[in-house]
Write an enzyme that holds these catalytic residues in place. Sequence first.
Site, PDB file in Angstrom:
ATOM      1  N   CYS A 112     -20.056   0.061  17.880  1.00  0.00           N
ATOM      2  CA  CYS A 112     -20.058   1.204  16.960  1.00  0.00           C
ATOM      3  C   CYS A 112     -20.856   0.968  15.681  1.00  0.00           C
ATOM      4  CB  CYS A 112     -18.628   1.602  16.618  1.00  0.00           C
ATOM      5  SG  CYS A 112     -17.666   2.085  18.061  1.00  0.00           S
ATOM      6  N   HIS A 366     -18.445  11.060  17.239  1.00  0.00           N
ATOM      7  CA  HIS A 366     -18.828   9.650  17.082  1.00  0.00           C
ATOM      8  C   HIS A 366     -19.759   9.216  18.217  1.00  0.00           C
ATOM      9  CE1 HIS A 366     -18.755   5.413  16.498  1.00  0.00           C
ATOM     10  NE2 HIS A 366     -17.609   5.129  17.092  1.00  0.00           N
ATOM     11  N   CYS A 394     -15.261  -0.034  12.272  1.00  0.00           N
ATOM     12  CA  CYS A 394     -14.733  -1.091  13.131  1.00  0.00           C
ATOM     13  C   CYS A 394     -15.663  -1.245  14.331  1.00  0.00           C
ATOM     14  CB  CYS A 394     -13.313  -0.771  13.584  1.00  0.00           C
ATOM     15  SG  CYS A 394     -13.142   0.756  14.526  1.00  0.00           S
TER      16      CYS A 394
END
Length: 408
Positions: A112, A366, A394
């Site tokens: 991510c 996302h 994270c």
Amino acid sequence: MDRLNQLSGQLKPNAKQSILQKNPDDVVIVAAYRTAIGKGFKGSFRSVRSEFILTEFLKEFIKKTNIDPSLIEDVAIGNVLNQAAGATEHRGACLAAGIPYTAAFIAVNRFCSSGLMAISDIANKIKTGEIECGLAGGAESMSTNYRDPRVAPRIDPHLADDAQMEKCLIPMGITNENVANQFNISRERQDEFAAKSYNKAAKAVAAGAFKSEILPIRSIIRNSDGTEKEIIVDTDEGPREGVTAESLGKLRPAFDGTTTAGNASQVSDGAAAVLLMKRSLAEAKGYPIIGKYVLCSTAGVPPEIMGVGPAYAIPEVLKRTGLTVDDIDVFEINEAFAAQCLYSAEQVNVPEEKLNINGGAIALGHPLGETGARQYATIIPLLKPGQIGLTSMCIGSGMGSASILVRE
């Protein structure tokens, strides 16, 4: 001598003053834009792959910035789900968009944080003198890759039962349940946090707050009968009005716990990019300078509670820059899940009014490899000249990243 030392100390700028100073060797931000974020599997990008999204976006990026593509010496694009992080097709997308073959290319995958790692990669190359101008970003089509079995890690059978290996294979949703359980974050608090994200994003969309950061791009919808329709995508598809903690509370948990589709980030498609230059080059060429990249830090955390990553990465980047939480004017912490974002923000004592001002990934979506670059496109318009921003997220398998930038 003591008096001289005392005077010398008074003349030295403090950490914040030092960061706000302008130097010819600074890594500056010339532009930061993104696409609108499409809903996964049923949104405006559902029929096209990441390389199509990236190509169309980069065409518009070059047009919008009026950048001379021949100045770009290196391109770094973050991606998570494509094979080899899109190394081949995203290089091709750059060329198809008009970036010359003389610009090198690197595909970046740190889950991510991939979009942020792309920014860090280009910034560090400028800092060390390898290049003077580079393009960093991210692109992801979760619609076409999220359920692809080829994306799942294949582990050597000799390691399949290793306890540490198993921790890195825990599904992200389960790691969030671990965070919620270990740190006593109730379902009610998660839903309240998620509802605020939706409400902030809905207000931002209604006010046109995202228009300055979104570049409308072409997409193609493929119908069930095989026909195709060309459209322009210019509005985020995730935000919606009227979401409340009570309405989210009616959703069934995705696992045996408190994580739901309403208090977790949305599966999404999109692209974003940041144009970085050495300050002296930007000034010599007359390009606008909208910000300065300062530093990025990444910290490791236990894989089984990977969502706490920002709670470790943020203090690390603050320590390395000499800044404090009070020095930061706006925080963009990725909302992979409500529990982990809520925990991380509280651990670092982030004031609520400074956090994800226009909502976050729960409401916006996302696209995994895009988010780190998207945060730059989002945070820069929220900052006033001279203010400092911090982005963080994270990272699957147990990490967190955070970066600091200055608005100019």
